[in-house]
Design a protein around this motif. Sequence first.
Motif, PDB file in Angstrom:
ATOM      1  N   THR A   7       0.894  -1.192  -0.125  1.00  9.43           N
ATOM      2  CA  THR A   7       0.112   0.033   0.131  1.00  9.43           C
ATOM      3  C   THR A   7       0.795   1.220  -0.060  1.00  9.43           C
ATOM      4  OG1 THR A   7      -1.720  -1.193   1.210  1.00  9.43           O
ATOM      5  CG2 THR A   7      -1.848   1.489   1.317  1.00  9.43           C
ATOM      6  N   PRO A   8       0.850   2.217  -0.993  1.00  8.38           N
ATOM      7  CA  PRO A   8       1.457   3.232  -1.076  1.00  8.38           C
ATOM      8  C   PRO A   8       1.217   4.063   0.167  1.00  8.38           C
ATOM      9  CG  PRO A   8       0.623   3.034  -3.341  1.00  8.38           C
ATOM     10  CD  PRO A   8      -0.180   1.909  -2.134  1.00  8.38           C
ATOM     11  N   VAL A   9       2.215   5.020   0.505  1.00  8.31           N
ATOM     12  CA  VAL A   9       2.239   5.989   1.448  1.00  8.31           C
ATOM     13  C   VAL A   9       2.406   7.361   1.185  1.00  8.31           C
ATOM     14  CG1 VAL A   9       2.851   6.570   3.871  1.00  8.31           C
ATOM     15  CG2 VAL A   9       2.917   4.219   3.386  1.00  8.31           C
ATOM     16  N   ASP A  10       1.441   8.387   0.806  1.00 10.20           N
ATOM     17  CA  ASP A  10       1.911   9.543   0.188  1.00 10.20           C
ATOM     18  C   ASP A  10       2.629  10.579   1.372  1.00 10.20           C
ATOM     19  OD1 ASP A  10       1.659  12.199  -1.002  1.00 10.20           O
ATOM     20  OD2 ASP A  10      -0.570  12.316  -0.741  1.00 10.20           O
ATOM     21  N   ARG A  11       3.855  10.487   0.673  1.00 10.11           N
ATOM     22  CA  ARG A  11       4.868  11.326   1.391  1.00 10.11           C
ATOM     23  C   ARG A  11       4.883  12.795   1.089  1.00 10.11           C
ATOM     24  NH1 ARG A  11      10.438   8.117   1.987  1.00 10.11           N
ATOM     25  NH2 ARG A  11      10.721   9.770   3.583  1.00 10.11           N
ATOM     26  N   ARG A  12       4.424  13.225   0.212  1.00  6.83           N
ATOM     27  CA  ARG A  12       4.470  14.436  -0.231  1.00  6.83           C
ATOM     28  C   ARG A  12       3.923  15.590   0.850  1.00  6.83           C
ATOM     29  NH1 ARG A  12       5.875  15.132  -5.925  1.00  6.83           N
ATOM     30  NH2 ARG A  12       5.404  13.246  -6.982  1.00  6.83           N
ATOM     31  N   ASP A  13       4.257  16.762   0.708  1.00  4.15           N
ATOM     32  CA  ASP A  13       3.913  17.806   1.765  1.00  4.15           C
ATOM     33  C   ASP A  13       4.051  17.126   3.409  1.00  4.15           C
ATOM     34  OD1 ASP A  13       2.929  19.398  -0.328  1.00  4.15           O
ATOM     35  OD2 ASP A  13       0.944  17.816  -0.257  1.00  4.15           O
ATOM     36  N   THR A  14       5.362  16.533   3.598  1.00  3.07           N
ATOM     37  CA  THR A  14       5.556  16.118   4.824  1.00  3.07           C
ATOM     38  C   THR A  14       6.976  16.625   4.990  1.00  3.07           C
ATOM     39  OG1 THR A  14       6.442  13.998   3.790  1.00  3.07           O
ATOM     40  CG2 THR A  14       3.995  14.011   4.748  1.00  3.07           C
ATOM     41  N   ASN A  15       7.404  17.571   4.300  1.00  3.65           N
ATOM     42  CA  ASN A  15       9.018  17.975   4.406  1.00  3.65           C
ATOM     43  C   ASN A  15       9.893  16.955   4.362  1.00  3.65           C
ATOM     44  OD1 ASN A  15       8.121  20.729   5.291  1.00  3.65           O
ATOM     45  ND2 ASN A  15       7.699  19.809   7.359  1.00  3.65           N
ATOM     46  N   SER A  16       9.547  15.842   3.390  1.00  2.00           N
ATOM     47  CA  SER A  16      10.424  14.697   3.029  1.00  2.00           C
ATOM     48  C   SER A  16      11.488  15.198   2.129  1.00  2.00           C
ATOM     49  CB  SER A  16       9.631  13.718   2.342  1.00  2.00           C
ATOM     50  OG  SER A  16      10.248  12.676   1.927  1.00  2.00           O
ATOM     51  N   LEU A  17      12.804  14.954   2.389  1.00  2.00           N
ATOM     52  CA  LEU A  17      13.739  15.206   1.491  1.00  2.00           C
ATOM     53  C   LEU A  17      13.610  14.517   0.332  1.00  2.00           C
ATOM     54  CD1 LEU A  17      16.755  16.521   0.694  1.00  2.00           C
ATOM     55  CD2 LEU A  17      17.398  14.192   2.136  1.00  2.00           C
ATOM     56  N   LYS A  18      13.090  13.268   0.287  1.00  2.00           N
ATOM     57  CA  LYS A  18      12.925  12.315  -0.942  1.00  2.00           C
ATOM     58  C   LYS A  18      12.031  12.841  -1.692  1.00  2.00           C
ATOM     59  CE  LYS A  18      12.727   7.541  -2.027  1.00  2.00           C
ATOM     60  NZ  LYS A  18      12.373   6.295  -1.264  1.00  2.00           N
ATOM     61  N   CYS A 364      10.444   0.317  -1.939  1.00  2.00           N
ATOM     62  CA  CYS A 364       8.973   0.965  -2.149  1.00  2.00           C
ATOM     63  C   CYS A 364       7.983  -0.284  -2.628  1.00  2.00           C
ATOM     64  CB  CYS A 364       9.172   2.111  -3.093  1.00  2.00           C
ATOM     65  SG  CYS A 364       9.884   1.566  -4.709  1.00  2.00           S
ATOM     66  N   PRO A 365       6.756   0.146  -2.712  1.00  2.00           N
ATOM     67  CA  PRO A 365       5.828  -0.744  -3.224  1.00  2.00           C
ATOM     68  C   PRO A 365       6.192  -1.424  -4.284  1.00  2.00           C
ATOM     69  CG  PRO A 365       4.790   0.954  -2.031  1.00  2.00           C
ATOM     70  CD  PRO A 365       6.000   1.421  -2.017  1.00  2.00           C
ATOM     71  N   ARG A 366       6.086  -2.471  -4.811  1.00  2.00           N
ATOM     72  CA  ARG A 366       6.315  -2.878  -5.973  1.00  2.00           C
ATOM     73  C   ARG A 366       5.771  -2.264  -7.272  1.00  2.00           C
ATOM     74  NH1 ARG A 366       6.112  -8.331  -4.870  1.00  2.00           N
ATOM     75  NH2 ARG A 366       7.837  -7.585  -3.612  1.00  2.00           N
ATOM     76  N   LYS A 367       4.560  -1.744  -7.277  1.00  2.00           N
ATOM     77  CA  LYS A 367       3.974  -1.061  -8.256  1.00  2.00           C
ATOM     78  C   LYS A 367       4.650   0.374  -8.425  1.00  2.00           C
ATOM     79  CE  LYS A 367      -0.146   1.492  -9.292  1.00  2.00           C
ATOM     80  NZ  LYS A 367      -1.936   1.855  -8.950  1.00  2.00           N
ATOM     81  N   GLN A 368       5.358   0.782  -7.447  1.00  2.00           N
ATOM     82  CA  GLN A 368       6.297   1.870  -7.702  1.00  2.00           C
ATOM     83  C   GLN A 368       7.671   1.638  -8.354  1.00  2.00           C
ATOM     84  OE1 GLN A 368       6.382   4.732  -4.517  1.00  2.00           O
ATOM     85  NE2 GLN A 368       8.361   4.938  -4.638  1.00  2.00           N
ATOM     86  N   VAL A 369       7.950   0.520  -8.103  1.00  2.00           N
ATOM     87  CA  VAL A 369       9.258  -0.428  -8.702  1.00  2.00           C
ATOM     88  C   VAL A 369       8.866  -0.498 -10.425  1.00  2.00           C
ATOM     89  CG1 VAL A 369      10.794  -2.054  -9.008  1.00  2.00           C
ATOM     90  CG2 VAL A 369      10.015  -1.147  -6.663  1.00  2.00           C
ATOM     91  N   LEU A 370       7.803  -0.865 -10.604  1.00  2.00           N
ATOM     92  CA  LEU A 370       7.592  -1.285 -12.053  1.00  2.00           C
ATOM     93  C   LEU A 370       7.438   0.186 -13.065  1.00  2.00           C
ATOM     94  CD1 LEU A 370       5.123  -4.236 -11.754  1.00  2.00           C
ATOM     95  CD2 LEU A 370       7.147  -4.149 -12.686  1.00  2.00           C
ATOM     96  N   ASP A 371       6.731   1.297 -11.912  1.00  2.00           N
ATOM     97  CA  ASP A 371       6.629   2.499 -12.632  1.00  2.00           C
ATOM     98  C   ASP A 371       7.997   2.907 -12.958  1.00  2.00           C
ATOM     99  OD1 ASP A 371       6.042   5.059 -13.417  1.00  2.00           O
ATOM    100  OD2 ASP A 371       5.009   5.596 -11.358  1.00  2.00           O
ATOM    101  N   GLY A 372       8.829   3.039 -11.989  1.00  2.00           N
ATOM    102  CA  GLY A 372      10.273   3.398 -12.287  1.00  2.00           C
ATOM    103  C   GLY A 372      11.092   2.706 -13.277  1.00  2.00           C
TER     104      GLY A 372
END
Length: 386
Positions: A7-18, A364-372
């Motif tokens: 399950t993806p975790v939305d990390r935008r707008d959390t002051n995440s460097l990444k 990261c979630p596998r779906k994200q790996v495939l997107d990359g």
Amino acid sequence: MIYDFDTPVDRRDTNSLKWNVKENELPMWVADMDFKAAPEILDVIQARAAHGVFGYTEIPDAWYEAYIGWWESRHGFRMEKDWLIFCTGIVPAISSMVRKLTTPAEKVLVQTPVYNIFFNSIRNNGRQVLESPLVYDGETYHMDFADLEEKLADPQTSLMILCNPQNPAGNLWDRDTLARIGDLCKKYHVTMISDEIHCDLTAPGCEYVPFASVSDTCREISVTCLAPTKTFNLAGLQTAAVSVPDAALRHKVWRGLNTDEVAEPNAFAVDAAVAAFTKGAPWLDELRVYIEKNKETVAEYAAEHIPQLHVVPSKATYLMWLDCGAWVNVDLAKFIREKTGLYVSSGSAYGGNGSQFLRMNVACPRKQVLDGLRRLEAGLMELGVF
């Protein structure tokens, strides 16, 4: 699986460097994971937060026992309580030790390609980086002991920083290799800092060898950097340790860390580390399986869709070292980011022969790996090398 890594975790707008990137960009660069920490750790942090008072924190016996118990049960190496010193992070500790254990203009040896921030810790403190490049045979890396000995023998070389396991290529150094390094360092009066932050992130069935466990020599000449932060995705909590068996060396390191004010924990640092090392093993065991499958996904996708890309075999870390030798005439990381939004690390930052590589984080979630991977393929196709 008990734990959810899909399950993806939305990390935008959390002051995440990444994740402080453009909306269309996919960051797979800096080494933190896109997974929530283990629920057993979150429960402890939430309980500490609920207490509501966040004053100065001491280091309790439970912290020492957690480190000692973890390394003995997971890695077969018994540390003593006296060896351990809390620090706020491995990079601050390395920078402090560079200042304390060397003098300006002396040389600090690293084996490249290697974690790029080592260079900052050396150069920013007025010391010289001395590279002993690892030998790449087109498949993987091994050490050049002739070159290593020649450079350790330089009277100006007083310190070596070892990456064990190795970042970025994921090598697991065996006992004989580590013993040989230790013997050379002792012969030429060179102190060893062994950065073992990735030690728990090995492929299932694979084990790393703690440098200090190899021999009396390795134990006496070394400082080992340890932390739960990479393993359990806790980097933002600023919690780590150094282990220094030799009393005289330990005193120097302790003085350096305290002088630089990097030896005091924040209100969550101790509790999070204790929870990780006493309750996190089941989560970690599942994580290792998941990451290994992600690595297999990268290798299989490359073989089918990007045959000119060589995926360096990796037994440790969640980082993939991608040999892009067919495309070395461009700034590949920059080109791919501009064309596809995929943000990976340029291998040139890691020294040695890194300029022909990209480093990709697959924690990261596998779906994200495939997107990359699809973005990577699209970027490389646009260069017309297929």
